[in-house]
Motif scaffolding. Structure first.
Motif, PDB file in Angstrom:
ATOM      1  N   ASN A  99       0.833  -1.206   0.000  1.00  0.00           N
ATOM      2  CA  ASN A  99       0.000   0.000   0.000  1.00  0.00           C
ATOM      3  C   ASN A  99       0.871   1.260   0.000  1.00  0.00           C
ATOM      4  OD1 ASN A  99      -2.475  -1.255  -0.173  1.00  0.00           O
ATOM      5  ND2 ASN A  99      -2.761  -1.350   2.039  1.00  0.00           N
ATOM      6  N   ALA A 100       1.981   1.205   0.731  1.00  0.00           N
ATOM      7  CA  ALA A 100       2.896   2.356   0.727  1.00  0.00           C
ATOM      8  C   ALA A 100       3.472   2.548  -0.671  1.00  0.00           C
ATOM      9  CB  ALA A 100       4.006   2.133   1.755  1.00  0.00           C
ATOM     10  N   LYS A 101       3.859   1.463  -1.328  1.00  0.00           N
ATOM     11  CA  LYS A 101       4.380   1.551  -2.690  1.00  0.00           C
ATOM     12  C   LYS A 101       3.303   2.060  -3.639  1.00  0.00           C
ATOM     13  CE  LYS A 101       7.953  -1.996  -2.405  1.00  0.00           C
ATOM     14  NZ  LYS A 101       8.397  -3.303  -2.914  1.00  0.00           N
ATOM     15  N   LEU A 102       2.073   1.608  -3.433  1.00  0.00           N
ATOM     16  CA  LEU A 102       0.964   2.045  -4.279  1.00  0.00           C
ATOM     17  C   LEU A 102       0.717   3.540  -4.101  1.00  0.00           C
ATOM     18  CD1 LEU A 102      -1.251   1.226  -6.266  1.00  0.00           C
ATOM     19  CD2 LEU A 102      -2.689   0.672  -4.312  1.00  0.00           C
ATOM     20  N   ARG A 103       0.749   4.018  -2.856  1.00  0.00           N
ATOM     21  CA  ARG A 103       0.562   5.454  -2.617  1.00  0.00           C
ATOM     22  C   ARG A 103       1.670   6.258  -3.313  1.00  0.00           C
ATOM     23  NH1 ARG A 103      -1.324   3.772   2.391  1.00  0.00           N
ATOM     24  NH2 ARG A 103       0.696   3.859   3.399  1.00  0.00           N
ATOM     25  N   GLN A 104       2.876   5.757  -3.207  1.00  0.00           N
ATOM     26  CA  GLN A 104       4.001   6.430  -3.853  1.00  0.00           C
ATOM     27  C   GLN A 104       3.824   6.426  -5.374  1.00  0.00           C
ATOM     28  OE1 GLN A 104       7.795   4.686  -3.043  1.00  0.00           O
ATOM     29  NE2 GLN A 104       8.934   6.316  -4.068  1.00  0.00           N
ATOM     30  N   ALA A 105       3.381   5.285  -5.896  1.00  0.00           N
ATOM     31  CA  ALA A 105       3.192   5.174  -7.348  1.00  0.00           C
ATOM     32  C   ALA A 105       2.090   6.104  -7.821  1.00  0.00           C
ATOM     33  CB  ALA A 105       2.879   3.745  -7.730  1.00  0.00           C
ATOM     34  N   VAL A 106       1.049   6.271  -7.011  1.00  0.00           N
ATOM     35  CA  VAL A 106      -0.058   7.144  -7.395  1.00  0.00           C
ATOM     36  C   VAL A 106       0.432   8.587  -7.465  1.00  0.00           C
ATOM     37  CG1 VAL A 106      -2.256   8.112  -6.563  1.00  0.00           C
ATOM     38  CG2 VAL A 106      -1.904   5.658  -6.633  1.00  0.00           C
ATOM     39  N   THR A 107       1.281   8.957  -6.521  1.00  0.00           N
ATOM     40  CA  THR A 107       1.783  10.324  -6.545  1.00  0.00           C
ATOM     41  C   THR A 107       2.752  10.556  -7.701  1.00  0.00           C
ATOM     42  OG1 THR A 107       3.559   9.790  -4.992  1.00  0.00           O
ATOM     43  CG2 THR A 107       1.513  10.653  -4.074  1.00  0.00           C
ATOM     44  N   GLU A 108       3.480   9.532  -8.120  1.00  0.00           N
ATOM     45  CA  GLU A 108       4.452   9.665  -9.196  1.00  0.00           C
ATOM     46  C   GLU A 108       3.871   9.286 -10.560  1.00  0.00           C
ATOM     47  OE1 GLU A 108       7.721   7.211  -8.067  1.00  0.00           O
ATOM     48  OE2 GLU A 108       8.242   8.461  -6.359  1.00  0.00           O
ATOM     49  N   GLY A 109       2.846   8.544 -10.596  1.00  0.00           N
ATOM     50  CA  GLY A 109       2.269   8.041 -11.836  1.00  0.00           C
ATOM     51  C   GLY A 109       1.936   6.571 -11.629  1.00  0.00           C
ATOM     52  N   LEU A 110       0.754   6.162 -11.998  1.00  0.00           N
ATOM     53  CA  LEU A 110       0.228   4.834 -11.677  1.00  0.00           C
ATOM     54  C   LEU A 110       0.912   3.737 -12.476  1.00  0.00           C
ATOM     55  CD1 LEU A 110      -1.908   3.628  -9.853  1.00  0.00           C
ATOM     56  CD2 LEU A 110      -3.523   3.831 -11.714  1.00  0.00           C
ATOM     57  N   ALA A 111       1.337   2.663 -11.749  1.00  0.00           N
ATOM     58  CA  ALA A 111       1.918   1.485 -12.386  1.00  0.00           C
ATOM     59  C   ALA A 111       0.958   0.318 -12.167  1.00  0.00           C
ATOM     60  CB  ALA A 111       3.277   1.164 -11.774  1.00  0.00           C
ATOM     61  N   PRO A 112       0.429  -0.314 -13.234  1.00  0.00           N
ATOM     62  CA  PRO A 112      -0.576  -1.379 -13.091  1.00  0.00           C
ATOM     63  C   PRO A 112      -0.072  -2.592 -12.302  1.00  0.00           C
ATOM     64  CG  PRO A 112      -0.294  -0.777 -15.406  1.00  0.00           C
ATOM     65  CD  PRO A 112       0.699   0.000 -14.624  1.00  0.00           C
ATOM     66  N   GLU A 113       1.203  -2.934 -12.404  1.00  0.00           N
ATOM     67  CA  GLU A 113       1.700  -4.101 -11.674  1.00  0.00           C
ATOM     68  C   GLU A 113       1.687  -3.875 -10.165  1.00  0.00           C
ATOM     69  OE1 GLU A 113       5.078  -1.509 -12.859  1.00  0.00           O
ATOM     70  OE2 GLU A 113       3.618  -2.556 -14.063  1.00  0.00           O
ATOM     71  N   LEU A 114       1.835  -2.627  -9.739  1.00  0.00           N
ATOM     72  CA  LEU A 114       1.752  -2.329  -8.304  1.00  0.00           C
ATOM     73  C   LEU A 114       0.322  -2.478  -7.792  1.00  0.00           C
ATOM     74  CD1 LEU A 114       4.159   0.709  -7.878  1.00  0.00           C
ATOM     75  CD2 LEU A 114       4.499  -1.633  -7.119  1.00  0.00           C
ATOM     76  N   VAL A 115      -0.643  -2.095  -8.602  1.00  0.00           N
ATOM     77  CA  VAL A 115      -2.049  -2.265  -8.212  1.00  0.00           C
ATOM     78  C   VAL A 115      -2.357  -3.748  -8.080  1.00  0.00           C
ATOM     79  CG1 VAL A 115      -4.433  -1.900  -8.915  1.00  0.00           C
ATOM     80  CG2 VAL A 115      -2.764  -0.090  -9.265  1.00  0.00           C
ATOM     81  N   ASP A 116      -1.895  -4.541  -9.034  1.00  0.00           N
ATOM     82  CA  ASP A 116      -2.120  -5.989  -8.979  1.00  0.00           C
ATOM     83  C   ASP A 116      -1.455  -6.590  -7.738  1.00  0.00           C
ATOM     84  OD1 ASP A 116      -3.546  -5.892 -11.331  1.00  0.00           O
ATOM     85  OD2 ASP A 116      -1.877  -6.579 -12.589  1.00  0.00           O
TER      86      ASP A 116
END
Length: 156
Positions: A99-116
């Motif tokens: 979830n921390a990585k996902l939050r970071q990815a959302v702020t930087e730009g969404l990565a689909p593999e992190l959501v999965d």
């Protein structure tokens, strides 16, 4: 245990009376029939007391065996519960990390593999929680079962 001690003291007293009777027989020699009857009575009482002691010991041994079996079963259940709780903790830690990585990815730009990966971690956490709950319910039911059986035997 106090029953056994009481019975043991009664047996000892009976044996002392027998010994005194035999000693008196060796000295007096007059009342052989009375002494023989007293001896037979004491032997009978002694045999009865020994049987009672044996029954008490068997009952105690049975209870100890039963308690030992219950303790072992509870130990096994607690180990299973602990294993499931460790799995739950690990899964929750993984979920927090994802979830921390996902939050970071959302702020930087969404990565689909992190959501999965985050969704997979959340599913694993839910499965671990369910397994831990099931292990806890099993442990509780195992504790309640002997109590219910005791009550049904006492009522029936």
């Amino acid at each position: 245990m106090s029953d056994i001690s009481g019975l043991e003291s009664r047996i000892t007293a009976a044996l002392d009376r027998i010994r005194r009777g035999i000693e008196a027989q060796g000295h007096g020699g007059g009342d052989d029939a009375a002494l023989q009857a007293a001896l037979a009575e004491e032997r009978s009482a002694n045999a009865e007391l020994e049987e009672r002691v044996r029954v008490l010991k068997e009952r105690q041994d049975t209870q100890v065996t039963s308690l030992t079996t219950r303790v072992e079963a509870q130990k096994t259940q607690l180990q299973a519960l602990d294993t499931e709780l460790q799995r739950l903790r690990a899964s929750n830690a993984q979920m927090r990390e994802m979830n921390a990585k996902l939050r970071q990815a959302v702020t930087e730009g969404l990565a689909p593999e992190l959501v999965d990966a985050a969704v997979a971690a959340e599913i694993e956490a839910l499965q671990a929680q369910r397994a831990a709950d099931a292990a806890e319910v099993t442990a509780i039911l195992a504790e309640l079962k002997p109590l219910v059986e005791e009550n049904s035997h006492a009522a029936g």
